[in-house]
Design a protein around this motif. Structure first.
Motif, mmCIF file in Angstrom:
data_model
loop_
_atom_site.group_PDB
_atom_site.id
_atom_site.type_symbol
_atom_site.label_atom_id
_atom_site.label_comp_id
_atom_site.label_asym_id
_atom_site.label_seq_id
_atom_site.Cartn_x
_atom_site.Cartn_y
_atom_site.Cartn_z
ATOM 1 N N PHE B 45 -0.003 9.772 16.719
ATOM 2 C CA PHE B 45 0.711 10.755 15.905
ATOM 3 C C PHE B 45 1.851 11.419 16.669
ATOM 4 C CE2 PHE B 45 -2.501 10.372 12.716
ATOM 5 C CZ PHE B 45 -1.831 10.707 11.560
ATOM 6 N N SER B 46 1.637 11.705 17.953
ATOM 7 C CA SER B 46 2.756 12.346 18.659
ATOM 8 C C SER B 46 3.874 11.342 18.866
ATOM 9 C CB SER B 46 2.278 12.974 19.976
ATOM 10 O OG SER B 46 1.702 12.011 20.791
ATOM 11 N N GLY B 47 3.530 10.056 19.043
ATOM 12 C CA GLY B 47 4.561 9.032 19.100
ATOM 13 C C GLY B 47 5.345 8.989 17.797
ATOM 14 N N PHE B 48 4.599 9.096 16.713
ATOM 15 C CA PHE B 48 5.222 9.105 15.383
ATOM 16 C C PHE B 48 6.198 10.264 15.250
ATOM 17 C CE2 PHE B 48 5.031 10.717 11.017
ATOM 18 C CZ PHE B 48 5.460 9.611 10.317
ATOM 19 N N ALA B 49 5.740 11.455 15.671
ATOM 20 C CA ALA B 49 6.584 12.642 15.557
ATOM 21 C C ALA B 49 7.839 12.492 16.417
ATOM 22 C CB ALA B 49 5.795 13.878 15.965
ATOM 23 N N MET B 50 7.657 11.971 17.648
ATOM 24 C CA MET B 50 8.807 11.841 18.553
ATOM 25 C C MET B 50 9.796 10.813 18.042
ATOM 26 S SD MET B 50 7.244 11.993 22.335
ATOM 27 C CE MET B 50 5.837 13.011 22.637
ATOM 28 N N LEU B 51 9.279 9.716 17.521
ATOM 29 C CA LEU B 51 10.182 8.699 16.974
ATOM 30 C C LEU B 51 10.954 9.265 15.801
ATOM 31 C CD1 LEU B 51 8.099 5.424 17.116
ATOM 32 C CD2 LEU B 51 10.291 5.827 18.201
ATOM 33 N N GLY B 52 10.269 10.079 15.000
ATOM 34 C CA GLY B 52 10.935 10.707 13.876
ATOM 35 C C GLY B 52 12.060 11.607 14.355
ATOM 36 N N TYR B 215 2.696 -1.548 16.425
ATOM 37 C CA TYR B 215 2.399 -2.937 16.106
ATOM 38 C C TYR B 215 1.842 -3.083 14.689
ATOM 39 C CZ TYR B 215 0.686 -7.660 16.335
ATOM 40 O OH TYR B 215 0.467 -8.969 16.064
ATOM 41 N N TYR B 216 0.853 -2.247 14.341
ATOM 42 C CA TYR B 216 0.227 -2.388 13.021
ATOM 43 C C TYR B 216 0.994 -1.623 11.955
ATOM 44 C CZ TYR B 216 -3.635 -4.456 15.520
ATOM 45 O OH TYR B 216 -4.386 -5.272 16.306
ATOM 46 N N GLY B 217 1.773 -0.594 12.386
ATOM 47 C CA GLY B 217 2.665 0.064 11.443
ATOM 48 C C GLY B 217 2.050 1.213 10.673
ATOM 49 N N LYS B 218 0.715 1.340 10.654
ATOM 50 C CA LYS B 218 0.122 2.404 9.848
ATOM 51 C C LYS B 218 -0.825 3.225 10.710
ATOM 52 C CE LYS B 218 -2.478 1.951 6.104
ATOM 53 N NZ LYS B 218 -3.035 1.299 4.914
ATOM 54 N N ILE B 219 -0.755 4.566 10.561
ATOM 55 C CA ILE B 219 -1.658 5.419 11.318
ATOM 56 C C ILE B 219 -2.293 6.425 10.368
ATOM 57 C CG2 ILE B 219 -0.448 5.229 13.524
ATOM 58 C CD1 ILE B 219 0.917 7.867 12.906
ATOM 59 N N ASP B 220 -3.540 6.813 10.646
ATOM 60 C CA ASP B 220 -4.132 7.912 9.889
ATOM 61 C C ASP B 220 -5.052 8.709 10.809
ATOM 62 O OD1 ASP B 220 -7.183 7.258 9.066
ATOM 63 O OD2 ASP B 220 -6.020 5.421 9.253
ATOM 64 N N PHE B 221 -5.472 9.860 10.325
ATOM 65 C CA PHE B 221 -6.123 10.803 11.238
ATOM 66 C C PHE B 221 -7.536 10.396 11.635
ATOM 67 C CE2 PHE B 221 -7.599 12.070 7.159
ATOM 68 C CZ PHE B 221 -8.773 12.761 7.338
ATOM 69 N N LEU B 222 -8.090 9.383 10.963
ATOM 70 C CA LEU B 222 -9.443 8.941 11.334
ATOM 71 C C LEU B 222 -9.420 7.649 12.137
ATOM 72 C CD1 LEU B 222 -11.442 9.706 8.080
ATOM 73 C CD2 LEU B 222 -11.635 10.837 10.280
ATOM 74 N N MET B 223 -8.223 7.207 12.529
ATOM 75 C CA MET B 223 -8.125 5.905 13.182
ATOM 76 C C MET B 223 -8.806 5.871 14.551
ATOM 77 S SD MET B 223 -4.131 6.117 14.234
ATOM 78 C CE MET B 223 -3.901 4.731 15.312
ATOM 79 N N GLY B 224 -9.003 7.055 15.154
ATOM 80 C CA GLY B 224 -9.572 7.076 16.494
ATOM 81 C C GLY B 224 -11.068 6.839 16.521
ATOM 82 N N PHE B 225 -11.716 7.113 15.399
ATOM 83 C CA PHE B 225 -13.181 7.049 15.392
ATOM 84 C C PHE B 225 -13.688 5.659 15.723
ATOM 85 C CE2 PHE B 225 -16.977 6.335 12.641
ATOM 86 C CZ PHE B 225 -17.870 6.978 13.468
#
Lengths: 322, 297
Positions: B45-52, B215-225
């Motif tokens: 998510f922080s990568g996402f924010a920084m890229l944004g 690589y996969y293009g999609k992230i969500d908040f439960l992906m770490g589990f």
């Protein structure tokens, strides 16, 4: 006995509650709370008494609910009739998962139970027998279709759960309950003083599984429909939360914890999005400030046993430290 | 066949990268950092924010800017890991293991649902997508991007290995893993070393998060589990606390999953992985390269 009076007070509150408020919504919430108490008391045997961290407790809820649900819909029998089979199946499930893994130490066990919970959930959503991702629906009530009044169901649940709570509490004070606490405090010392720790731990695990399975039957009966989405890690974590918040190993504490955990989200509907965040923070804070929980277990055992055994008798149970 | 092996190795290198943090923390303070998978999510998510944020300045985000983001994310998640240790784990050092584990579960929840509050419950789509033309090597389709990601992963692991085995810092870490009390007496700043261990482990998890997001293009908040679970499985298979074993375990798990998916179908993949974990633990609880632990009474 203070705790006995407390127990009666709790039971009376539960019995009188429908006279105060009996809207379908309130009955639903209260029934859920009662079932949650059953779950928490079951997990308390495993985590609170014996100190085995089980992060996949919802698996046994699922096993119970699915076994009851499949039998009831296939054979068209009332749910209560499936209880003996459910008990057998959950015992088998407990032995199958506990058998190989209970030789491991706490943290391995935690992850393995977590993996087990995931396995059960994925299996349930991939098998035809369990209805796949959409689950099973149209499960007949506890006594068949005739009596599906929510108030009747509520009272039945209260009755079953209070017996289960009482039984769990007595189990905790029994000989095996003392062995469980000893294993929790110091496994090596317990082993050294002649307790077969593996067998004792397996007993705790299986007992927890049975409680969870019975809660599953009630759960299936209440909702009359079950799906894999009800048995996620979140559910396991919430039950654990109830046990920790109430005070591990303390029956009144765990009952109160379970009621709080299941009613709080309803009372805090406005906070819906923050709910689980608050839960997480609360878990940390409780552990930091009150590691024993809000209502910890106080051991009265040394005095209790001393009163019963002849003074200075050899082989008196080891003193327990809290 | 070659494709299956390649896929397995590729996924396995991600698992290994996340598993290393697990393994290091476990090796040094015997804590299962339950929130480790969520640090991976935090990295994504922080990568996402920084890229944004970068997207405002640079119109076409290239591999180079991704690299910059990767480094910055590693810093951010590393600091996140240190903060976590400071707030949630350090006060409980010396407390029963059970309470530490429960705190870790709480931390995991707080991170997941904290990100949910900030970023919303819906999955996000990464602004960069690494998805290129494939080259055929020995019958397996390999994209250049996959190769780059694997090289980065391998580079990070080699660097870590050098750090642990060669440097003064690494020696301190290994010493604490053996006996923290003696280290304290010998003048090692145990708290600082543990903080740094958390930093390194969390930074690696963050790197893996950004890489998988890209690589996969999609992230969500439960992906770490689920990846936290997988990483733990990998660490256990290889021998938790053992660096080389953990890397090996990640690759083994990746290969196992790749073949398991081929035999049983994708929906059984996780069942296969966890079932294997249970089976493996009963046969060899200390992992492939782990040494036997003798319990001292």
């Amino acid at each position: 006995m203070e705790s006995r009076r407390l127990g009666w007070a709790g039971l009376m509150t539960a019995l009188l509650a429908p006279f105060v408020i009996a809207t379908p919504y309130a009955m639903n919430v209260m029934t859920s709370a009662v079932i949650f108490v059953m779950l928490a008391v079951g997990l308390n045997i495993v985590v609170g008494y014996c100190g085995l961290l089980d992060l996949g407790f919802a698996a046994f809820l699922a096993v119970g609910a699915y076994t009851g649900g499949v039998l009831a819909t296939e054979l068209k029998v009332p749910l209560l009739a499936t209880v003996p089979v459910v008990i057998v199946v959950t015992v088998v499930a407990g032995v199958v998962i506990g058998g190989p893994t209970l030789r491991l130490r706490s943290d391995y066990l935690a992850i393995v139970t977590l993996g087990f919970g995931e396995i059960i959930r994925i299996v349930a959503s991939n098998l035809d027998m369990t209805g796949g991702p959409s689950g099973i629906y149209g499960i007949p009530g506890l006594f068949g279709d005739t009596l599906s009044d929510p108030v009747v169901f509520y009272y039945t649940a209260v009755l079953i759960v209070s017996v289960a709570v009482l039984f769990a509490a007595r189990l905790g004070r029994s000989r095996i309950g003392r062995a469980w606490r000893f294993v929790r405090e110091d496994e090596d010392a317990a082993e050294a003083s002649g307790i077969h720790t593996y067998r004792v731990k397996l007993a705790a695990y299986v007992a927890g599984a049975v409680w969870g399975g019975l809660a599953g039957v009630l759960f299936a009966g209440q909702l009359s429909a079950i799906s894999p989405a009800s048995f996620t890690f979140l559910q396991s974590a919430l039950v654990l939360m109830a046990v920790v918040l109430g005070g591990m190993g303390s029956t009144p504490g765990v009952v109160v914890g379970a009621v709080v955990i299941s009613l709080l989200p309803e009372l805090l509907r406005g906070l819906a999005d923050y709910r689980y965040f608050v839960f997480g923070v609360l878990l940390i804070v409780v552990m930091l400030l009150r590691p024993q929980g809000l209502w910890p277990h106080r051991s009265r055992e040394p005095g209790y046993t001393a009163a019963r055994s002849t003074p200075g008798a050899p082989g008196a149970p080891a003193k327990e430290e809290e | 066949m070659a494709q299956l092996i390649w896929n397995g190795l590729f996924v396995g290198s991600f698992y290994a990268l996340v598993a290393l943090g697990y393994s290091m923390v476990y090796g040094i303070i015997k804590l299962l950092n339950f929130a480790h998978g969520d640090l991976y999510m935090l990295g994504a998510f922080s990568g996402f924010a920084m890229l944004g944020a970068l997207g405002g300045f640079v119109p076409s985000t290239s591999l180079l800017s991704l690299f910059v983001v990767l480094v910055m994310t590693m810093l951010a998640t590393g600091l996140g890991g240190v903060a976590l240790e400071r707030v949630a784990y350090r006060p409980l050092r010396g407390a029963p293991r059970l309470s530490l584990l429960i705190t870790a579960v709480g931390a995991s929840f707080a991170l997941e649902y904290g990100v949910r509050i900030v970023a919303g419950p819906n999955p996000r789509v990464y602004p960069v997508r690494l998805d290129g033309t494939a080259v055929e090597v020995l019958g397996a389709k390999i994209t250049v991007q996959q190769l780059v990601l694997m090289v980065i992963a391998a580079g990070l692991m080699v660097a870590l290995n050098a750090l642990v085995t060669r440097s003064r810092q690494g020696r301190a870490m290994r010493a604490i893993a053996l006996d923290p009390k003696a280290c304290l007496l010998m003048g090692v700043n145990v708290d600082a070393v543990i903080s740094r261990t958390f930093f390194i482990g969390s930074a690696l998890a963050g790197a893996a998060g950004v890489m998988s997001g890209a690589y996969y293009g999609k992230i969500d908040f439960l992906m770490g589990f689920i990846i936290g679970l997988k990483a733990f499985t990998a660490a256990v298979i290889g021998g938790i606390g053992n660096m080389k074993g953990t890397m090996l375990g990640g690759l083994v798990l990746g290969l196992l999953e790749s073949f398991g998916t081929d035999w049983l179908g994708g929906q059984w993949r996780d069942v296969f992985a966890f079932g294997f974990l249970i089976l493996f633990l009963t046969v060899r609880p200390t992992g492939l390269l782990g040494e036997r632990v003798t319990e001292r009474v």
